[in-house]
Design an enzyme around this catalytic site. Structure first.
Site, PDB file in Angstrom:
ATOM      1  N   ARG A 159      58.306  22.606  45.698  1.00 33.41           N
ATOM      2  CA  ARG A 159      57.634  22.275  46.977  1.00 33.41           C
ATOM      3  C   ARG A 159      56.145  22.651  46.956  1.00 33.41           C
ATOM      4  NH1 ARG A 159      61.098  20.173  46.495  1.00 33.41           N
ATOM      5  NH2 ARG A 159      63.080  20.098  47.586  1.00 33.41           N
ATOM      6  N   SER A 238      63.426  20.540  56.649  1.00 37.74           N
ATOM      7  CA  SER A 238      63.671  21.971  56.452  1.00 37.74           C
ATOM      8  C   SER A 238      62.452  22.749  56.915  1.00 37.74           C
ATOM      9  CB  SER A 238      63.917  22.276  54.974  1.00 37.74           C
ATOM     10  OG  SER A 238      65.009  21.530  54.524  1.00 37.74           O
ATOM     11  N   GLU A 339      57.861  25.631  55.492  1.00 39.20           N
ATOM     12  CA  GLU A 339      57.574  24.491  54.614  1.00 39.20           C
ATOM     13  C   GLU A 339      56.549  23.539  55.246  1.00 39.20           C
ATOM     14  OE1 GLU A 339      60.903  22.273  52.615  1.00 39.20           O
ATOM     15  OE2 GLU A 339      59.853  20.552  53.453  1.00 39.20           O
TER      16      GLU A 339
HETATM   17  C1  FAD Z   1      64.323  14.641  59.054  1.00 37.69           C
HETATM   18  C2  FAD Z   1      63.445  15.096  57.906  1.00 37.69           C
HETATM   19  C3  FAD Z   1      63.991  15.289  56.645  1.00 37.69           C
HETATM   20  C4  FAD Z   1      63.185  15.720  55.567  1.00 37.69           C
HETATM   21  N1  FAD Z   1      63.751  15.896  54.341  1.00 37.69           N
HETATM   22  C5  FAD Z   1      62.990  16.291  53.291  1.00 37.69           C
HETATM   23  C6  FAD Z   1      63.571  16.479  51.992  1.00 37.69           C
HETATM   24  O1  FAD Z   1      64.753  16.246  51.774  1.00 37.69           O
HETATM   25  N2  FAD Z   1      62.760  16.903  50.982  1.00 37.69           N
HETATM   26  C7  FAD Z   1      61.431  17.134  51.165  1.00 37.69           C
HETATM   27  O2  FAD Z   1      60.747  17.504  50.191  1.00 37.69           O
HETATM   28  N3  FAD Z   1      60.857  16.959  52.389  1.00 37.69           N
HETATM   29  C8  FAD Z   1      61.595  16.548  53.439  1.00 37.69           C
HETATM   30  N4  FAD Z   1      61.025  16.389  54.677  1.00 37.69           N
HETATM   31  C9  FAD Z   1      59.598  16.691  54.874  1.00 37.69           C
HETATM   32  C10 FAD Z   1      58.684  15.459  54.807  1.00 37.69           C
HETATM   33  O3  FAD Z   1      59.392  14.284  55.042  1.00 37.69           O
HETATM   34  C11 FAD Z   1      57.979  15.312  53.468  1.00 37.69           C
HETATM   35  O4  FAD Z   1      57.226  16.465  53.196  1.00 37.69           O
HETATM   36  C12 FAD Z   1      57.045  14.093  53.431  1.00 37.69           C
HETATM   37  O5  FAD Z   1      56.571  13.870  52.122  1.00 37.69           O
HETATM   38  C13 FAD Z   1      55.841  14.230  54.362  1.00 37.69           C
HETATM   39  O6  FAD Z   1      55.209  12.973  54.388  1.00 37.69           O
HETATM   40  P1  FAD Z   1      54.265  12.542  55.586  1.00 37.69           P
HETATM   41  O7  FAD Z   1      53.599  11.272  55.175  1.00 37.69           O
HETATM   42  O8  FAD Z   1      55.031  12.506  56.840  1.00 37.69           O
HETATM   43  O9  FAD Z   1      53.225  13.733  55.583  1.00 37.69           O
HETATM   44  P2  FAD Z   1      52.483  14.366  56.847  1.00 37.69           P
HETATM   45  O10 FAD Z   1      53.451  15.155  57.645  1.00 37.69           O
HETATM   46  O11 FAD Z   1      51.697  13.320  57.551  1.00 37.69           O
HETATM   47  O12 FAD Z   1      51.501  15.378  56.096  1.00 37.69           O
HETATM   48  C14 FAD Z   1      52.014  16.493  55.406  1.00 37.69           C
HETATM   49  C15 FAD Z   1      50.882  17.131  54.587  1.00 37.69           C
HETATM   50  O13 FAD Z   1      50.479  16.239  53.559  1.00 37.69           O
HETATM   51  C16 FAD Z   1      49.116  15.904  53.724  1.00 37.69           C
HETATM   52  N5  FAD Z   1      48.973  14.490  53.367  1.00 37.69           N
HETATM   53  C17 FAD Z   1      49.645  13.439  53.878  1.00 37.69           C
HETATM   54  N6  FAD Z   1      49.250  12.303  53.276  1.00 37.69           N
HETATM   55  C18 FAD Z   1      48.292  12.657  52.382  1.00 37.69           C
HETATM   56  C19 FAD Z   1      47.468  11.942  51.468  1.00 37.69           C
HETATM   57  N7  FAD Z   1      47.552  10.608  51.339  1.00 37.69           N
HETATM   58  N8  FAD Z   1      46.578  12.633  50.713  1.00 37.69           N
HETATM   59  C20 FAD Z   1      46.465  13.989  50.824  1.00 37.69           C
HETATM   60  N9  FAD Z   1      47.209  14.708  51.675  1.00 37.69           N
HETATM   61  C21 FAD Z   1      48.110  14.048  52.445  1.00 37.69           C
HETATM   62  C22 FAD Z   1      48.775  16.180  55.169  1.00 37.69           C
HETATM   63  O14 FAD Z   1      47.393  16.427  55.355  1.00 37.69           O
HETATM   64  C23 FAD Z   1      49.619  17.404  55.424  1.00 37.69           C
HETATM   65  O15 FAD Z   1      48.979  18.530  54.899  1.00 37.69           O
HETATM   66  C24 FAD Z   1      61.802  15.959  55.770  1.00 37.69           C
HETATM   67  C25 FAD Z   1      61.260  15.755  57.053  1.00 37.69           C
HETATM   68  C26 FAD Z   1      62.072  15.337  58.112  1.00 37.69           C
HETATM   69  C27 FAD Z   1      61.461  15.120  59.457  1.00 37.69           C
END
Ligand code: FAD
Length: 347
Positions: A159, A238, A339
């Protein structure tokens, strides 16, 4: 597109937190880079937003520019896949399965954008993007240019990555993956729960689609696939990472639980460390599924997900998170670490 005083809560899966002073939505790499350069030149704080599924935005919001990445692009050449950062990850995984390609099938149903997957080295069910990412194309804010980082240069770990370690430096534009054509088979099933569910031994492959569908079923049962009608999915996934304990910390933990007839899950981790389960610690510390009576509670399906029951503020959620963190520390001497990325707030 530029909006002022724009609500951010609807752009996050937790659906809480205050507004952005300025919200810019960019649909091309050029627009992304131009928006970053403009904010950097003005000395304006910048928050990059993908699907908002790993963010806790404070109730005061963000006093700067929020750059929403809405670029599109799914380019497949043989087994080489390039995704634009704004692509919806779960849809991209489904498309690779349609093409009969293995490598990211166990990451089905994870919310958010493709560009965020390398940031925290997204993983689930024994697979993580570090295993298949070949290159990440990013705008390097320090150098003021577009760079291509190899897998090794991304410094992936559990992570974590170079992007998470240096959060204000890179904006991910494109992610390249090397997938496998295994003749319709998945990667080896690496996780005991998935293997049990599929009726195979860990280490065996199964039909690619069977793996993909099993993961979606298991995830749905835990409220880990987004469903607007189900408050158990109004979360950031998580909330705490699984603690990785040094040999001394693990020995101290075992000494503390000795005689309590408790056996914590333990998995070997790099450098002689041991990874244990945050969900187990939370549950055994007295915070079962559905714990809490306020507007923020634990999911009724999963102890690791802190959820908004409809009207929670960031402070409601953080109060619950602090109660759980402190309770686990008191019971087991283990410090849980969040996380999701905190914006303007601290645990
Ligand atoms: C129901 C649920 C289940 C989940 N299950 C998992 C799982 O099984 N495994 C897991 O690892 N995660 C899980 N997650 C967490 C999440 O989905 C992941 O971390 C996902 O990759 C976040 O993507 P996002 O585009 O929504 O990021 P955001 O929430 O929009 O951003 C998260 C971080 O990444 C940065 N970021 C986003 N896009 C970029 C970019 N293009 N360049 C640089 N930085 C960027 C943001 O600035 C921020 O710091 C889960 C979340 C939910 C709500």
């Amino acid at each position: 597109m530029v909006e002022l005083d724009a609500p951010l809560a609807p752009l996050t899966t937790l659906r809480l937190g205050g507004p952005a002073r300025r919200l810019v939505t960019a649909t091309t790499d050029e627009d992304v880079i131009a928006a970053v350069r403009e904010a950097d030149a003005a000395g304006e704080p910048l928050l990059v937003l993908g699907g908002g599924s790993n963010l806790v935005i404070g109730d005061a919001g963000f006093a700067g520019t929020v750059l929403r990445i809405a670029t599109t692009g799914f380019l497949l050449d043989g087994t080489a896949l390039e995704l634009a950062a704004g692509e919806v990850w779960a849809d991209a995984v489904a498309r690779t399965v349609d093409h009969g390609l293995a490598g990211i099938e166990f990451l089905a149903g994870i919310p958010g954008s493709a560009g965020a997957t390398p940031v925290q080295n997204v993983g689930a069910y024994g697979q993580e993007v570090a295993q298949s990412v070949t290159e990440v194309v990013a705008y390097d804010r320090r150098a003021g240019e577009v760079v291509t980082l190899s897998n090794a240069e991304c410094a992936f770990s559990y992570r974590h990555s170079r992007f998470k370690a240096d959060p204000d430096r890179y904006v991910v534009l494109r992610v390249r993956f090397g997938l496998q054509d295994n003749g319709g088979l998945s990667a080896p099933v690496a996780y005991a729960e998935t293997a049990r569910h599929l009726g195979v031994e860990p280490g065996e492959p199964v039909a690619l689609r069977a793996a993909f569908e099993a993961v979606l079923r298991l995830r749905s049962g835990k409220g880990m696939v987004l469903d607007a009608a189900d408050h158990d999915t109004w979360s950031a996934g998580s909330f705490f990472t699984n603690p990785v304990l040094t040999a001394e910390q693990y020995a101290a933990f075992l000494a503390l639980v000795a005689g309590r007839e408790l056996t914590a899950p333990a998995y070997p981790a790099p450098d002689g460390c041991t990874k244990t389960s945050a969900a187990w610690l939370i549950d055994k510390a007295g915070f079962g599924k559905g714990y809490g009576s306020g507007p923020a509670t634990l999911s009724t399906k999963h102890t690791l997900a802190l959820t908004n029951r409809g009207a929670a503020t960031a402070e409601d959620l953080l109060a619950l998170a602090r109660e759980i963190r402190d309770g686990v520390r008191a019971a087991f001497g283990v410090e849980l670490v969040n996380e999701p990325v905190m914006v303007g707030v601290k645990l």
